[in-house]
Design a protein around this motif. Structure first.
Motif, PDB file in Angstrom:
ATOM      1  N   SER A 199      -2.357  11.652  15.586  1.00  0.00           N
ATOM      2  CA  SER A 199      -1.047  12.279  15.471  1.00  0.00           C
ATOM      3  C   SER A 199      -1.119  13.556  14.642  1.00  0.00           C
ATOM      4  CB  SER A 199      -0.049  11.309  14.827  1.00  0.00           C
ATOM      5  OG  SER A 199       1.151  11.959  14.486  1.00  0.00           O
ATOM      6  N   LYS A 200      -0.385  14.592  15.075  1.00  0.00           N
ATOM      7  CA  LYS A 200      -0.357  15.836  14.317  1.00  0.00           C
ATOM      8  C   LYS A 200       0.465  15.716  13.048  1.00  0.00           C
ATOM      9  CE  LYS A 200       3.228  17.768  17.371  1.00  0.00           C
ATOM     10  NZ  LYS A 200       4.376  17.781  16.473  1.00  0.00           N
ATOM     11  N   SER A 201       1.226  14.629  12.914  1.00  0.00           N
ATOM     12  CA  SER A 201       2.055  14.424  11.720  1.00  0.00           C
ATOM     13  C   SER A 201       1.552  13.277  10.853  1.00  0.00           C
ATOM     14  CB  SER A 201       3.505  14.182  12.140  1.00  0.00           C
ATOM     15  OG  SER A 201       4.008  15.276  12.882  1.00  0.00           O
ATOM     16  N   ASP A 202       0.313  12.872  11.050  1.00  0.00           N
ATOM     17  CA  ASP A 202      -0.257  11.765  10.282  1.00  0.00           C
ATOM     18  C   ASP A 202      -0.315  12.138   8.793  1.00  0.00           C
ATOM     19  OD1 ASP A 202      -1.864   9.661   9.255  1.00  0.00           O
ATOM     20  OD2 ASP A 202      -2.832   9.438  11.200  1.00  0.00           O
ATOM     21  N   ASP A 203       0.090  11.201   7.954  1.00  0.00           N
ATOM     22  CA  ASP A 203       0.043  11.438   6.504  1.00  0.00           C
ATOM     23  C   ASP A 203      -1.391  11.461   5.976  1.00  0.00           C
ATOM     24  OD1 ASP A 203       2.801  11.596   6.313  1.00  0.00           O
ATOM     25  OD2 ASP A 203       3.042   9.449   5.931  1.00  0.00           O
ATOM     26  N   VAL A 204      -2.321  10.852   6.722  1.00  0.00           N
ATOM     27  CA  VAL A 204      -3.723  10.793   6.302  1.00  0.00           C
ATOM     28  C   VAL A 204      -4.509  11.805   7.140  1.00  0.00           C
ATOM     29  CG1 VAL A 204      -5.754   9.329   6.011  1.00  0.00           C
ATOM     30  CG2 VAL A 204      -3.460   8.351   5.735  1.00  0.00           C
ATOM     31  N   SER A 205      -4.837  12.954   6.564  1.00  0.00           N
ATOM     32  CA  SER A 205      -5.468  14.032   7.334  1.00  0.00           C
ATOM     33  C   SER A 205      -6.846  13.644   7.864  1.00  0.00           C
ATOM     34  CB  SER A 205      -5.579  15.293   6.480  1.00  0.00           C
ATOM     35  OG  SER A 205      -6.408  15.069   5.358  1.00  0.00           O
ATOM     36  N   ALA A 206      -7.516  12.692   7.185  1.00  0.00           N
ATOM     37  CA  ALA A 206      -8.845  12.276   7.629  1.00  0.00           C
ATOM     38  C   ALA A 206      -8.807  11.553   8.972  1.00  0.00           C
ATOM     39  CB  ALA A 206      -9.489  11.377   6.574  1.00  0.00           C
ATOM     40  N   ASN A 207      -7.631  11.116   9.395  1.00  0.00           N
ATOM     41  CA  ASN A 207      -7.510  10.416  10.676  1.00  0.00           C
ATOM     42  C   ASN A 207      -7.602  11.357  11.873  1.00  0.00           C
ATOM     43  OD1 ASN A 207      -7.242   7.708   9.936  1.00  0.00           O
ATOM     44  ND2 ASN A 207      -5.036   7.900   9.571  1.00  0.00           N
ATOM     45  N   SER A 208      -7.364  12.639  11.661  1.00  0.00           N
ATOM     46  CA  SER A 208      -7.226  13.580  12.771  1.00  0.00           C
ATOM     47  C   SER A 208      -8.193  14.755  12.661  1.00  0.00           C
ATOM     48  CB  SER A 208      -5.792  14.130  12.810  1.00  0.00           C
ATOM     49  OG  SER A 208      -4.842  13.091  12.977  1.00  0.00           O
ATOM     50  N   ILE A 209      -8.622  15.226  13.820  1.00  0.00           N
ATOM     51  CA  ILE A 209      -9.364  16.479  13.897  1.00  0.00           C
ATOM     52  C   ILE A 209      -8.362  17.537  14.326  1.00  0.00           C
ATOM     53  CG2 ILE A 209     -11.207  17.755  15.048  1.00  0.00           C
ATOM     54  CD1 ILE A 209     -12.551  15.031  15.583  1.00  0.00           C
ATOM     55  N   TYR A 210      -8.040  18.453  13.410  1.00  0.00           N
ATOM     56  CA  TYR A 210      -7.085  19.505  13.711  1.00  0.00           C
ATOM     57  C   TYR A 210      -7.797  20.679  14.371  1.00  0.00           C
ATOM     58  CZ  TYR A 210      -4.258  16.706  10.563  1.00  0.00           C
ATOM     59  OH  TYR A 210      -3.593  15.660   9.976  1.00  0.00           O
ATOM     60  N   LEU A 211      -7.088  21.342  15.260  1.00  0.00           N
ATOM     61  CA  LEU A 211      -7.712  22.410  16.034  1.00  0.00           C
ATOM     62  C   LEU A 211      -8.161  23.584  15.174  1.00  0.00           C
ATOM     63  CD1 LEU A 211      -5.389  22.456  19.183  1.00  0.00           C
ATOM     64  CD2 LEU A 211      -7.586  21.289  18.882  1.00  0.00           C
ATOM     65  N   LEU A 212      -7.589  23.705  13.985  1.00  0.00           N
ATOM     66  CA  LEU A 212      -7.976  24.800  13.092  1.00  0.00           C
ATOM     67  C   LEU A 212      -8.813  24.313  11.909  1.00  0.00           C
ATOM     68  CD1 LEU A 212      -4.679  26.915  13.103  1.00  0.00           C
ATOM     69  CD2 LEU A 212      -6.777  27.291  14.428  1.00  0.00           C
ATOM     70  N   ASP A 213      -9.325  23.091  11.976  1.00  0.00           N
ATOM     71  CA  ASP A 213     -10.193  22.579  10.913  1.00  0.00           C
ATOM     72  C   ASP A 213     -11.464  23.417  10.774  1.00  0.00           C
ATOM     73  OD1 ASP A 213      -8.827  20.482   9.741  1.00  0.00           O
ATOM     74  OD2 ASP A 213      -9.737  18.927  10.981  1.00  0.00           O
ATOM     75  N   GLU A 214     -11.930  23.555   9.526  1.00  0.00           N
ATOM     76  CA  GLU A 214     -13.223  24.191   9.266  1.00  0.00           C
ATOM     77  C   GLU A 214     -14.354  23.268   9.726  1.00  0.00           C
ATOM     78  OE1 GLU A 214     -13.856  27.132   7.993  1.00  0.00           O
ATOM     79  OE2 GLU A 214     -11.827  27.763   7.428  1.00  0.00           O
ATOM     80  N   PRO A 215     -15.515  23.826  10.091  1.00  0.00           N
ATOM     81  CA  PRO A 215     -16.643  22.999  10.532  1.00  0.00           C
ATOM     82  C   PRO A 215     -17.026  21.907   9.535  1.00  0.00           C
ATOM     83  CG  PRO A 215     -17.069  25.282  11.068  1.00  0.00           C
ATOM     84  CD  PRO A 215     -15.811  25.270  10.249  1.00  0.00           C
ATOM     85  N   THR A 216     -17.021  22.219   8.238  1.00  0.00           N
ATOM     86  CA  THR A 216     -17.406  21.206   7.249  1.00  0.00           C
ATOM     87  C   THR A 216     -16.420  20.051   7.231  1.00  0.00           C
ATOM     88  OG1 THR A 216     -16.270  22.534   5.547  1.00  0.00           O
ATOM     89  CG2 THR A 216     -18.659  22.796   5.765  1.00  0.00           C
ATOM     90  N   ALA A 217     -15.127  20.353   7.409  1.00  0.00           N
ATOM     91  CA  ALA A 217     -14.113  19.300   7.432  1.00  0.00           C
ATOM     92  C   ALA A 217     -14.276  18.417   8.671  1.00  0.00           C
ATOM     93  CB  ALA A 217     -12.718  19.907   7.401  1.00  0.00           C
TER      94      ALA A 217
END
Length: 334
Positions: A199-217
């Motif tokens: 989900s794009k609104s997940d409270d836990v960011s580690a659950n999602s791969i965001y399209l603008l995430d940095e490679p290390t993240a």
């Protein structure tokens, strides 16, 4: 007029777009603009059923538009617009409100879920937004609506309202939309909870791969993704949801099949799978992020695209509004 079937879809500009949004929606939108008459909305009116920071909401509209363009949505082949820029959405929603029953809206499962998540903000819009969604669809005489499992109930409401107004008016005011189920791979699930959709609104960011995430993240998130203890790489949603999710993501970004991945990674272990998957996701997103940055720097171009999209959408909505208002007894404007 185009002889292509009219398709409408949209995403609320809230949270941050994920790889799941790409696999589940945007990838299909890009393909459909070749075969259908497509309207794609930034559904900002829906977004405000949850409290939004005004500046952030405006910024996300531009961010989402840039990502759409980076993936290949073409404003010359599809209508890209902000929902609130077309007054017909709100106008038609009010008319449809007067044909929707409280019982229908009370049965909407998403309202129950969202109201339970934020008990301090159970507003009328949250209760009523399925009617606005029906207005979005019916406003453009939409013939096909891409839907996932969580939106089927809302499309059914739109169909019911179209049929109800048509029957009461004694004429065909609205096209009754049909569900459109694109051919897609497996749904992308949360990395830390692979039985729930990313989900794009997940409270836990580690659950999602965001399209603008940095490679290390991206690498960090994938290496921490939940798997299981038996070490076998095979697709089995029921018994191995974590591994199955990683395979589904890999297949989506590498344009290969899950069967090929099962064969290639037989006996290699989860560590190797995660490392290679992280590299594949980074490689997939790198050109997207580069194109995004180029679009993001040209605000005048973005404003022009949205203005052109709103003008086109409003022109298409106007005949439906005029017909619906006349058919339900309103005096036409002079």
């Amino acid at each position: 007029m185009s002889d292509k079937s009219v398709v409408l879809s949209g995403i609320q500009p809230s949270g941050a777009l994920t790889l799941g949004n790409y696999v589940g929606a945007i990838k299909n939108w890009v393909a459909m603009q070749e075969t259908h008459d497509c309207l794609y909305a930034l559904a900002d009116m829906h977004a405000i059923t949850v409290r939004q920071d005004p500046a952030a909401l405006r910024e996300r509209c531009y961010e989402f538009l840039c990502l759409y363009l980076a993936f290949g949505l073409d404003p010359d082949r599809a209508t890209l617009f902000v929902q609130s820029h077309v007054a017909g959405h709100a106008q038609l929603a009010w008319l449809l409100n007067c044909h929707a029953s409280m019982g229908e809206l009370t049965r909407m499962t998403q309202f129950k879920d969202k109201a339970g998540q934020d008990t301090d903000n159970i507003n009328a819009g949250l209760f009523d937004y399925p009617v606005l969604m029906a207005a979005d669809i019916l406003l453009y005489q939409t013939e096909a609506v891409p839907v996932g499992h969580d939106q089927k109930q809302h499309l059914e409401l739109a169909r019911n309202l179209a049929e109800r107004v048509n029957t009461r008016a004694g004429e065909e005011v609205f096209t009754v939309p049909e569900p459109f189920i694109p051919e897609v791979g497996a749904r992308v699930m949360r990395l830390g909870e692979p039985t729930a959709k990313m989900s794009k609104s997940d409270d836990v960011s580690a659950n999602s791969i965001y399209l603008l995430d940095e490679p290390t993240a991206i690498t960090k998130k994938i290496k921490r993704a939940v798997t299981d203890s038996d070490g076998e790489i095979r697709y089995d949603e029921a018994e191995k949801p974590g591994v199955s999710n990683l395979l589904a993501i890999y297949a989506a970004v590498a344009d290969c099949t899950i069967a090929e991945l099962e064969r290639d990674y037989a006996g290699l272990g989860y560590g190797r799978l995660k490392t290679d998957l992280a590299d594949a996701v980074v490689a997939f997103l790198e050109p997207l992020q580069r194109r995004y940055a180029e679009f993001y720097e040209d605000r005048s171009q973005l404003a022009g695209i949205l203005a052109r999209g709103a003008e086109s959408a409003a022109a298409r909505a106007e005949p439906t509004i005029a017909h619906a208002f006349r058919a339900t007894g309103f005096v036409p404007p002079v």
